[in-house]
Design an enzyme around this catalytic site. Sequence first.
Site, PDB file in Angstrom:
ATOM      1  N   GLY A 197      -1.372  10.703  -3.503  1.00  0.00           N
ATOM      2  CA  GLY A 197      -2.369  10.164  -2.490  1.00  0.00           C
ATOM      3  C   GLY A 197      -2.125   9.400  -1.286  1.00  0.00           C
ATOM      4  O   GLY A 197      -2.159   9.525  -0.276  1.00  0.00           O
ATOM      5  N   CYS A 198      -1.062   8.337  -1.653  1.00  0.00           N
ATOM      6  CA  CYS A 198      -0.466   7.665  -0.636  1.00  0.00           C
ATOM      7  C   CYS A 198       0.370   8.569   0.345  1.00  0.00           C
ATOM      8  O   CYS A 198       0.414   8.324   1.284  1.00  0.00           O
ATOM      9  CB  CYS A 198       0.393   6.312  -1.191  1.00  0.00           C
ATOM     10  N   SER A 199       1.046   9.397  -0.331  1.00  0.00           N
ATOM     11  CA  SER A 199       1.917  10.437   0.520  1.00  0.00           C
ATOM     12  C   SER A 199       1.137  10.947   1.282  1.00  0.00           C
ATOM     13  O   SER A 199       1.482  10.957   2.677  1.00  0.00           O
ATOM     14  CB  SER A 199       2.922  11.389  -0.331  1.00  0.00           C
TER      15      SER A 199
END
Length: 126
Positions: free
Chosen positions: A105-107
């Site tokens: 998700g952060c990527s």
Amino acid sequence: ILLQTNLWYEWKKLEDRGIPIDHEHVLFGKFIREKIFPGGMLCDPDVVIARGKEAGFEVPEVQSLAKDYIPTLDEWAANLEANREKAIELTSQESYDDYMHYLTGCSKLFQSGHIDVMQFTFAKPA
């Protein structure tokens, strides 16, 4: 002082940059606050700079590391996935799922510009 931290841009800045905010983004922010950094708070870069100045520091340099951090997150996710069984054995299915969700998700959010990771240089005035 060199501070490196993850940041979440204020909604108005995202809107001004043409970066959409939808329900998925709000839920991911809630997920990070509750599961990954309980008690933590991701803030806008301007807040970090303002707090540094309030403490008497100059802020001569601010550098985004997001472009370089994306491959790091992707590599961590690939390594975690490659070691899935051992990770679950050492922790739990829930923990594995949470960290895969966090890393992937952060990527995506670093790529879209919703979040950032920055280095702030703080210096005492001469």
